[in-house]
Write a protein that holds these residues in place. Structure first.
Motif, PDB file in Angstrom:
ATOM      1  N   VAL A 126      54.200   1.233 -23.236  1.00  0.00           N
ATOM      2  CA  VAL A 126      55.373   0.355 -23.108  1.00  0.00           C
ATOM      3  C   VAL A 126      54.999  -1.085 -22.779  1.00  0.00           C
ATOM      4  O   VAL A 126      55.504  -2.006 -23.430  1.00  0.00           O
ATOM      5  CB  VAL A 126      56.405   0.941 -22.119  1.00  0.00           C
ATOM      6  CG1 VAL A 126      57.483  -0.070 -21.777  1.00  0.00           C
ATOM      7  CG2 VAL A 126      57.030   2.199 -22.708  1.00  0.00           C
ATOM      8  N   PRO A 127      54.111  -1.369 -21.815  1.00  0.00           N
ATOM      9  CA  PRO A 127      53.771  -2.778 -21.576  1.00  0.00           C
ATOM     10  C   PRO A 127      53.193  -3.470 -22.816  1.00  0.00           C
ATOM     11  O   PRO A 127      53.463  -4.649 -23.048  1.00  0.00           O
ATOM     12  CB  PRO A 127      52.731  -2.705 -20.450  1.00  0.00           C
ATOM     13  CG  PRO A 127      53.062  -1.438 -19.726  1.00  0.00           C
ATOM     14  CD  PRO A 127      53.508  -0.483 -20.802  1.00  0.00           C
ATOM     15  N   GLY A 128      52.437  -2.756 -23.623  1.00  0.00           N
ATOM     16  CA  GLY A 128      51.930  -3.330 -24.869  1.00  0.00           C
ATOM     17  C   GLY A 128      53.042  -3.637 -25.852  1.00  0.00           C
ATOM     18  O   GLY A 128      53.021  -4.663 -26.532  1.00  0.00           O
ATOM     19  N   TRP A 129      54.019  -2.733 -25.938  1.00  0.00           N
ATOM     20  CA  TRP A 129      55.150  -2.957 -26.838  1.00  0.00           C
ATOM     21  C   TRP A 129      55.911  -4.212 -26.452  1.00  0.00           C
ATOM     22  O   TRP A 129      56.406  -4.936 -27.311  1.00  0.00           O
ATOM     23  CB  TRP A 129      56.115  -1.778 -26.812  1.00  0.00           C
ATOM     24  CG  TRP A 129      55.566  -0.493 -27.326  1.00  0.00           C
ATOM     25  CD1 TRP A 129      54.438  -0.297 -28.070  1.00  0.00           C
ATOM     26  CD2 TRP A 129      56.132   0.798 -27.128  1.00  0.00           C
ATOM     27  NE1 TRP A 129      54.277   1.036 -28.339  1.00  0.00           N
ATOM     28  CE2 TRP A 129      55.298   1.737 -27.771  1.00  0.00           C
ATOM     29  CE3 TRP A 129      57.253   1.258 -26.460  1.00  0.00           C
ATOM     30  CZ2 TRP A 129      55.564   3.091 -27.781  1.00  0.00           C
ATOM     31  CZ3 TRP A 129      57.521   2.616 -26.461  1.00  0.00           C
ATOM     32  CH2 TRP A 129      56.679   3.524 -27.123  1.00  0.00           C
ATOM     33  N   LEU A 130      56.032  -4.453 -25.145  1.00  0.00           N
ATOM     34  CA  LEU A 130      56.833  -5.576 -24.672  1.00  0.00           C
ATOM     35  C   LEU A 130      56.249  -6.925 -25.086  1.00  0.00           C
ATOM     36  O   LEU A 130      56.951  -7.931 -25.057  1.00  0.00           O
ATOM     37  CB  LEU A 130      56.994  -5.512 -23.147  1.00  0.00           C
ATOM     38  CG  LEU A 130      57.756  -4.293 -22.635  1.00  0.00           C
ATOM     39  CD1 LEU A 130      57.779  -4.281 -21.114  1.00  0.00           C
ATOM     40  CD2 LEU A 130      59.165  -4.228 -23.190  1.00  0.00           C
ATOM     41  N   SER A 131      54.985  -6.950 -25.487  1.00  0.00           N
ATOM     42  CA  SER A 131      54.389  -8.214 -25.921  1.00  0.00           C
ATOM     43  C   SER A 131      54.402  -8.378 -27.439  1.00  0.00           C
ATOM     44  O   SER A 131      53.882  -9.355 -27.956  1.00  0.00           O
ATOM     45  CB  SER A 131      52.960  -8.337 -25.385  1.00  0.00           C
ATOM     46  OG  SER A 131      52.162  -7.308 -25.908  1.00  0.00           O
ATOM     47  N   THR A 132      55.023  -7.431 -28.154  1.00  0.00           N
ATOM     48  CA  THR A 132      55.124  -7.546 -29.610  1.00  0.00           C
ATOM     49  C   THR A 132      56.378  -8.355 -29.972  1.00  0.00           C
ATOM     50  O   THR A 132      57.320  -8.429 -29.190  1.00  0.00           O
ATOM     51  CB  THR A 132      55.172  -6.159 -30.281  1.00  0.00           C
ATOM     52  OG1 THR A 132      56.318  -5.447 -29.805  1.00  0.00           O
ATOM     53  CG2 THR A 132      53.902  -5.369 -29.989  1.00  0.00           C
ATOM     54  N   PRO A 133      56.403  -8.970 -31.160  1.00  0.00           N
ATOM     55  CA  PRO A 133      57.506  -9.866 -31.529  1.00  0.00           C
ATOM     56  C   PRO A 133      58.932  -9.322 -31.346  1.00  0.00           C
ATOM     57  O   PRO A 133      59.769 -10.032 -30.803  1.00  0.00           O
ATOM     58  CB  PRO A 133      57.219 -10.204 -32.993  1.00  0.00           C
ATOM     59  CG  PRO A 133      55.737 -10.134 -33.075  1.00  0.00           C
ATOM     60  CD  PRO A 133      55.347  -8.986 -32.169  1.00  0.00           C
ATOM     61  N   PRO A 134      59.246  -8.075 -31.738  1.00  0.00           N
ATOM     62  CA  PRO A 134      60.648  -7.679 -31.563  1.00  0.00           C
ATOM     63  C   PRO A 134      61.081  -7.647 -30.094  1.00  0.00           C
ATOM     64  O   PRO A 134      62.227  -7.943 -29.782  1.00  0.00           O
ATOM     65  CB  PRO A 134      60.729  -6.278 -32.174  1.00  0.00           C
ATOM     66  CG  PRO A 134      59.362  -5.887 -32.580  1.00  0.00           C
ATOM     67  CD  PRO A 134      58.457  -7.045 -32.401  1.00  0.00           C
ATOM     68  N   PHE A 135      60.154  -7.332 -29.209  1.00  0.00           N
ATOM     69  CA  PHE A 135      60.495  -7.265 -27.788  1.00  0.00           C
ATOM     70  C   PHE A 135      60.396  -8.636 -27.129  1.00  0.00           C
ATOM     71  O   PHE A 135      61.156  -8.928 -26.203  1.00  0.00           O
ATOM     72  CB  PHE A 135      59.573  -6.273 -27.070  1.00  0.00           C
ATOM     73  CG  PHE A 135      59.839  -4.837 -27.426  1.00  0.00           C
ATOM     74  CD1 PHE A 135      60.848  -4.122 -26.802  1.00  0.00           C
ATOM     75  CD2 PHE A 135      59.084  -4.200 -28.393  1.00  0.00           C
ATOM     76  CE1 PHE A 135      61.090  -2.803 -27.130  1.00  0.00           C
ATOM     77  CE2 PHE A 135      59.329  -2.879 -28.725  1.00  0.00           C
ATOM     78  CZ  PHE A 135      60.329  -2.178 -28.093  1.00  0.00           C
ATOM     79  N   ARG A 136      59.474  -9.478 -27.580  1.00  0.00           N
ATOM     80  CA  ARG A 136      59.287 -10.795 -26.956  1.00  0.00           C
ATOM     81  C   ARG A 136      60.549 -11.635 -27.032  1.00  0.00           C
ATOM     82  O   ARG A 136      60.798 -12.470 -26.170  1.00  0.00           O
ATOM     83  CB  ARG A 136      58.135 -11.552 -27.626  1.00  0.00           C
ATOM     84  CG  ARG A 136      56.804 -11.110 -27.138  1.00  0.00           C
ATOM     85  CD  ARG A 136      55.695 -12.101 -27.388  1.00  0.00           C
ATOM     86  NE  ARG A 136      55.777 -12.897 -28.585  1.00  0.00           N
ATOM     87  CZ  ARG A 136      54.781 -13.094 -29.425  1.00  0.00           C
ATOM     88  NH1 ARG A 136      53.625 -12.512 -29.209  1.00  0.00           N
ATOM     89  NH2 ARG A 136      54.920 -13.854 -30.469  1.00  0.00           N
ATOM     90  N   ALA A 137      61.333 -11.436 -28.079  1.00  0.00           N
ATOM     91  CA  ALA A 137      62.577 -12.195 -28.213  1.00  0.00           C
ATOM     92  C   ALA A 137      63.602 -11.791 -27.157  1.00  0.00           C
ATOM     93  O   ALA A 137      64.539 -12.537 -26.888  1.00  0.00           O
ATOM     94  CB  ALA A 137      63.161 -11.984 -29.603  1.00  0.00           C
ATOM     95  N   LEU A 138      63.419 -10.627 -26.548  1.00  0.00           N
ATOM     96  CA  LEU A 138      64.384 -10.099 -25.586  1.00  0.00           C
ATOM     97  C   LEU A 138      63.895 -10.159 -24.143  1.00  0.00           C
ATOM     98  O   LEU A 138      64.677 -10.362 -23.219  1.00  0.00           O
ATOM     99  CB  LEU A 138      64.704  -8.634 -25.925  1.00  0.00           C
ATOM    100  CG  LEU A 138      65.166  -8.333 -27.345  1.00  0.00           C
ATOM    101  CD1 LEU A 138      65.173  -6.840 -27.594  1.00  0.00           C
ATOM    102  CD2 LEU A 138      66.532  -8.932 -27.594  1.00  0.00           C
ATOM    103  N   VAL A 139      62.602  -9.936 -23.936  1.00  0.00           N
ATOM    104  CA  VAL A 139      62.050  -9.730 -22.593  1.00  0.00           C
ATOM    105  C   VAL A 139      61.324 -10.974 -22.108  1.00  0.00           C
ATOM    106  O   VAL A 139      60.467 -11.511 -22.801  1.00  0.00           O
ATOM    107  CB  VAL A 139      61.063  -8.529 -22.613  1.00  0.00           C
ATOM    108  CG1 VAL A 139      60.409  -8.341 -21.257  1.00  0.00           C
ATOM    109  CG2 VAL A 139      61.786  -7.269 -23.035  1.00  0.00           C
ATOM    110  N   SER A 140      61.658 -11.416 -20.881  1.00  0.00           N
ATOM    111  CA  SER A 140      60.942 -12.560 -20.305  1.00  0.00           C
ATOM    112  C   SER A 140      59.922 -12.119 -19.266  1.00  0.00           C
ATOM    113  O   SER A 140      59.041 -12.886 -18.913  1.00  0.00           O
ATOM    114  CB  SER A 140      61.923 -13.561 -19.691  1.00  0.00           C
ATOM    115  OG  SER A 140      62.560 -13.004 -18.569  1.00  0.00           O
ATOM    116  N   GLY A 141      60.038 -10.909 -18.751  1.00  0.00           N
ATOM    117  CA  GLY A 141      59.065 -10.434 -17.776  1.00  0.00           C
ATOM    118  C   GLY A 141      59.237  -8.958 -17.476  1.00  0.00           C
ATOM    119  O   GLY A 141      60.292  -8.380 -17.717  1.00  0.00           O
ATOM    120  N   HIS A 142      58.166  -8.358 -16.948  1.00  0.00           N
ATOM    121  CA  HIS A 142      58.232  -6.958 -16.534  1.00  0.00           C
ATOM    122  C   HIS A 142      57.264  -6.738 -15.386  1.00  0.00           C
ATOM    123  O   HIS A 142      56.297  -7.483 -15.223  1.00  0.00           O
ATOM    124  CB  HIS A 142      57.948  -6.008 -17.695  1.00  0.00           C
ATOM    125  CG  HIS A 142      56.604  -6.182 -18.313  1.00  0.00           C
ATOM    126  ND1 HIS A 142      55.469  -5.565 -17.840  1.00  0.00           N
ATOM    127  CD2 HIS A 142      56.207  -6.930 -19.373  1.00  0.00           C
ATOM    128  CE1 HIS A 142      54.442  -5.902 -18.583  1.00  0.00           C
ATOM    129  NE2 HIS A 142      54.856  -6.740 -19.522  1.00  0.00           N
TER     130      HIS A 142
END
Length: 185
Positions: free
Chosen positions: A146-162
């Protein structure tokens, strides 16, 4: 807004329910699989219509440059004061999704659709439960992925931090996720 098509989350849930059933007397597994395929075809949204070609002819020497959309930066760690406020309950957790027992593809689809809905609703802080894994098998697959997914383009547009959640929210088996602020229309 209600759609007549199933979301990715609904499809995952339906797939889990369908796998847990047994055929009624007089029906074979093949009959049920054929019915499920027909049913699934009805739930798929129609293919997008082809875009009309540009009105310019091939002889025009106008060069069009594709507009590059600026990629949002990769998610950061949630700052310590915000993390403490979430952990102590002074900042509300506005949504929660549990990915336990899912395959990576199911979890990826569910997480992306959950975060897209939360972002669209203007939520800022959500909890994602990945599970810790088992001592015999080592660290959980989703906990690592999951942390790796959060740095991919579809998630980067949504997530600012974790950041890893506090113990009472799941500890190392859960993540606090801070969503980006919605842009003004």
């Amino acid at each position: 807004m209600k759609t007549k098509y199933l979301t990715a989350e609904d499809r995952i849930l339906w797939g889990r329910v369908a796998r847990s059933t047994r055929p009624m007397p007089g029906k074979s597994v093949e009959d049920i699989e054929r019915e499920m395929e027909d049913f699934a075809a009805l739930l798929e949204p129609p293919a997008p219509k082809p875009k009309p070609r540009n009105a310019r002819s091939a002889g025009d020497l106008v060069e069009e440059k594709p507009q590059q959309k600026r990629q949002p930066p990769a998610p950061n760690v949630i700052d310590r004061p915000t993390h403490q406020k979430i952990a102590r309950g002074r900042l509300p957790i506005e949504g929660k999704v549990d990915l336990h027992g899912m395959t990576q593809s199911e979890a990826h689809s569910l997480l992306l659709s959950f975060l897209q809905r939360a972002y669209a609703d203007g939520r800022r802080h959500v909890l994602v439960v990945t599970g810790k894994g088992s001592p015999s098998r080592g660290t959980g697959v989703l906990r690592q992925a999951v942390p790796g997914w959060l740095s991919t383009p579809p998630f980067r547009a949504l997530v600012s931090g974790h950041q890893e959640a506090a113990r009472h929210h799941g500890g190392e088996g859960a993540l606090y996720i801070r969503l980006r602020k919605r842009e003004a229309p």
